[in-house]
Design an enzyme around this catalytic site. Structure first.
Site, PDB file in Angstrom:
ATOM      1  N   MET A  21      34.621  40.171  53.541  1.00  0.00           N
ATOM      2  CA  MET A  21      33.713  41.215  53.048  1.00  0.00           C
ATOM      3  C   MET A  21      34.082  41.702  51.644  1.00  0.00           C
ATOM      4  SD  MET A  21      31.513  41.398  55.286  1.00  0.00           S
ATOM      5  CE  MET A  21      31.449  40.557  56.854  1.00  0.00           C
ATOM      6  N   CYS A  22      34.854  40.926  50.933  1.00  0.00           N
ATOM      7  CA  CYS A  22      35.320  41.300  49.603  1.00  0.00           C
ATOM      8  C   CYS A  22      34.275  40.877  48.559  1.00  0.00           C
ATOM      9  CB  CYS A  22      36.654  40.604  49.353  1.00  0.00           C
ATOM     10  SG  CYS A  22      37.574  41.260  47.991  1.00  0.00           S
ATOM     11  N   HIS A  23      33.953  41.795  47.646  1.00  0.00           N
ATOM     12  CA  HIS A  23      32.983  41.499  46.593  1.00  0.00           C
ATOM     13  C   HIS A  23      33.574  40.527  45.567  1.00  0.00           C
ATOM     14  CE1 HIS A  23      31.305  45.224  48.211  1.00  0.00           C
ATOM     15  NE2 HIS A  23      30.151  44.788  47.746  1.00  0.00           N
ATOM     16  N   MET A  53      42.421  44.281  46.576  1.00  0.00           N
ATOM     17  CA  MET A  53      42.516  43.040  47.343  1.00  0.00           C
ATOM     18  C   MET A  53      42.917  41.867  46.447  1.00  0.00           C
ATOM     19  SD  MET A  53      42.180  44.032  50.359  1.00  0.00           S
ATOM     20  CE  MET A  53      42.429  42.398  51.008  1.00  0.00           C
ATOM     21  N   GLU A  54      42.452  41.892  45.209  1.00  0.00           N
ATOM     22  CA  GLU A  54      42.815  40.822  44.273  1.00  0.00           C
ATOM     23  C   GLU A  54      44.305  40.876  43.944  1.00  0.00           C
ATOM     24  OE1 GLU A  54      38.534  41.098  44.359  1.00  0.00           O
ATOM     25  OE2 GLU A  54      40.083  42.634  44.249  1.00  0.00           O
ATOM     26  N   ASP A  72      55.972  27.033  49.531  1.00  0.00           N
ATOM     27  CA  ASP A  72      55.562  25.630  49.544  1.00  0.00           C
ATOM     28  C   ASP A  72      56.477  24.762  48.672  1.00  0.00           C
ATOM     29  OD1 ASP A  72      53.729  23.353  50.030  1.00  0.00           O
ATOM     30  OD2 ASP A  72      53.326  23.580  47.884  1.00  0.00           O
TER      31      ASP A  72
END
Length: 157
Positions: free
Chosen positions: A74-76, A110-111, A125
């Protein structure tokens, strides 16, 4: 067709941000990758087979910030005006800090969190062949500014 499971009263939908004002927004996030001392030394000495761990992790984090809306449902989708990753190498861990900037209708928390997460996962990794005991921890928002909710600065650290 029955559309009752996904409506404006209830479940999944993106928040409408069209009426919000564009403001300058900045978010900083933090995370850490704990690892063996020997792994830290190999990173510092450039002995990891896959290459320069921190350079690749920096690019991975920046790319992650740009892809956040593809990863978080739901992130723009946000136009990012700046994204950076910094590292602090300690004896048994690497600290990661991201800073993401935009001018827009919604924030970049969020970014920033995704940037730290992707940088940490990239470190894992690249080093997993020599240290599978690494732990990614403490991913958290440290600071955000801009928008209606104003400024947030984490106080517990």
């Amino acid at each position: 067709m029955d559309f009752t499971h996904f409506n404006e009263e209830g479940r999944a939908h993106m928040v409408e941000v069209g009426r919000k004002n564009d403001t300058k927004r900045i978010a900083k996030a933090y995370g850490k990758v704990r690892m063996k001392k020997e792994t830290i030394e190999m990173i510092k000495d450039g002995l990891i087979k896959k290459g320069d761990v921190l350079s690749v992790a920096q690019v991975g984090g920046i790319m992650g910030s740009k892809k956040t809306s593809e990863l978080i449902p739901m992130c723009h989708n946000i136009f990012i005006t700046g994204s950076n990753i910094r590292f602090n190498i300690l004896e048994e861990s690497i600290e990661i800090e991201s800073e993401v900037k935009t001018v827009g209708k919604t924030g970049v928390e969020m970014e920033a969190l995704t940037a730290v997460s992707m940088a940490a996962l990239t470190i894992y990794d690249m080093c997993k062949s020599i240290d599978r005991s690494m732990v990614i921890e403490e991913i958290k928002l440290m600071q955000k500014s801009g928008g209606k909710s104003g400024e947030f600065i984490r106080k517990d650290d």
